[in-house]
Write an enzyme that holds these catalytic residues in place. Structure first.
Site, PDB file in Angstrom:
ATOM      1  N   ASN A 103     -11.799   5.334   2.590  1.00  0.00           N
ATOM      2  CA  ASN A 103     -11.596   4.175   3.449  1.00  0.00           C
ATOM      3  C   ASN A 103     -12.024   4.530   4.867  1.00  0.00           C
ATOM      4  O   ASN A 103     -12.043   5.704   5.246  1.00  0.00           O
ATOM      5  CB  ASN A 103     -10.117   3.773   3.454  1.00  0.00           C
ATOM      6  CG  ASN A 103      -9.861   2.527   4.276  1.00  0.00           C
ATOM      7  OD1 ASN A 103     -10.648   1.567   4.264  1.00  0.00           O
ATOM      8  ND2 ASN A 103      -8.764   2.517   5.022  1.00  0.00           N
TER       9      ASN A 103
ATOM     10  N   HIS B 212     -11.044   3.454   8.898  1.00  0.00           N
ATOM     11  CA  HIS B 212     -10.066   2.748   9.721  1.00  0.00           C
ATOM     12  C   HIS B 212     -10.584   2.745  11.163  1.00  0.00           C
ATOM     13  O   HIS B 212     -11.032   3.780  11.653  1.00  0.00           O
ATOM     14  CB  HIS B 212      -8.706   3.448   9.638  1.00  0.00           C
ATOM     15  CG  HIS B 212      -7.636   2.684  10.342  1.00  0.00           C
ATOM     16  ND1 HIS B 212      -7.077   1.550   9.809  1.00  0.00           N
ATOM     17  CD2 HIS B 212      -7.055   2.855  11.554  1.00  0.00           C
ATOM     18  CE1 HIS B 212      -6.179   1.063  10.661  1.00  0.00           C
ATOM     19  NE2 HIS B 212      -6.145   1.834  11.721  1.00  0.00           N
TER      20      HIS B 212
END
Ligand code: GRF
Length: 191
Positions: A102, A104
């Site tokens: 991921n 961020h």
């Protein structure tokens, strides 16, 4: 060949960048785009990029094997989250252990967790008076934004910055580094 499934919930500019970066790559290809949001602009981007896209609902994601089956059918090797707002369910975490990444838009562990996405993150950074922000690329586990950090890159937050100008700086870092870090991680893991 490593086959990526990209998950996104909105605009999808990272999806586009990642797909273009790996176009023609000898070892890595973007195979599938998945979204929980039928109105997400990423669906149009996927069509233009000629990558199949799939929309799924909450029930299909959390209470059936539907999404995991799709990933298996297409022999997906890695899951890449790029602006995806739902927590990944346990069946996918188990099957792709250590193979879900991921990004961020802040320097975790600060400004992470449920509800911390989009302009909200940048508003909080500016409100707290931090002089630096940046991006964090990390593995995904069962808690929002808490998986092992792979890479961070900083940028300055100036007094004139607004959430919008900071978002733009962060996006530039994302476009520059997310594809490269994905590439590096996959090649490290394959050795
Ligand atoms: C990015 O800032 C990413 O860090 C965050 O959501 C945003 C997605 O932007 N997780 P886009 O949809 O790729 O344009």
């Amino acid at each position: 060949m490593n086959r990526l499934a990209l998950f996104a919930s909105g605009n999808g500019s990272n999806v586009q960048r990642i797909t273009e970066y790996f176009s023609g790559h000898p070892l890595i290809r973007v195979d599938l785009v998945l979204t929980n949001n039928p109105k997400a602009f990423v669906i149009e981007r996927a069509r233009d990029l000629k990558i199949p896209s799939v929309i799924f609902n909450r029930h299909e994601f959390y209470h059936s094997g539907h999404v995991l089956d799709l990933l298996s059918e297409r022999n997906i090797t890695h899951v890449i989250l790029a602006g995806f707002l739902w927590m990944v369910p346990q069946n996918i975490l188990n099957s792709f252990h250590g193979r879900i990444l991921n990004i961020h838009p802040a320097l975790l562990p600060k400004y992470g967790g449920k509800g911390m996405y989009g302009l909200r993150v940048h508003q909080e950074v500016i409100a707290s008076g931090d002089t630096q922000s940046g991006i964090t690329i990390h593995y995904v586990n069962e808690k929002y934004d808490e998986g092992q950090i792979i890479f961070q890159k900083r940028c300055q937050v100036n007094r004139e910055d607004t959430p919008e100008t900071l978002a733009e700086k962060i996006h530039q870092l994302e476009y520059r580094f997310y594809p490269e870090i994905i590439e590096k991680e996959l090649q490290i893991k394959d050795k």
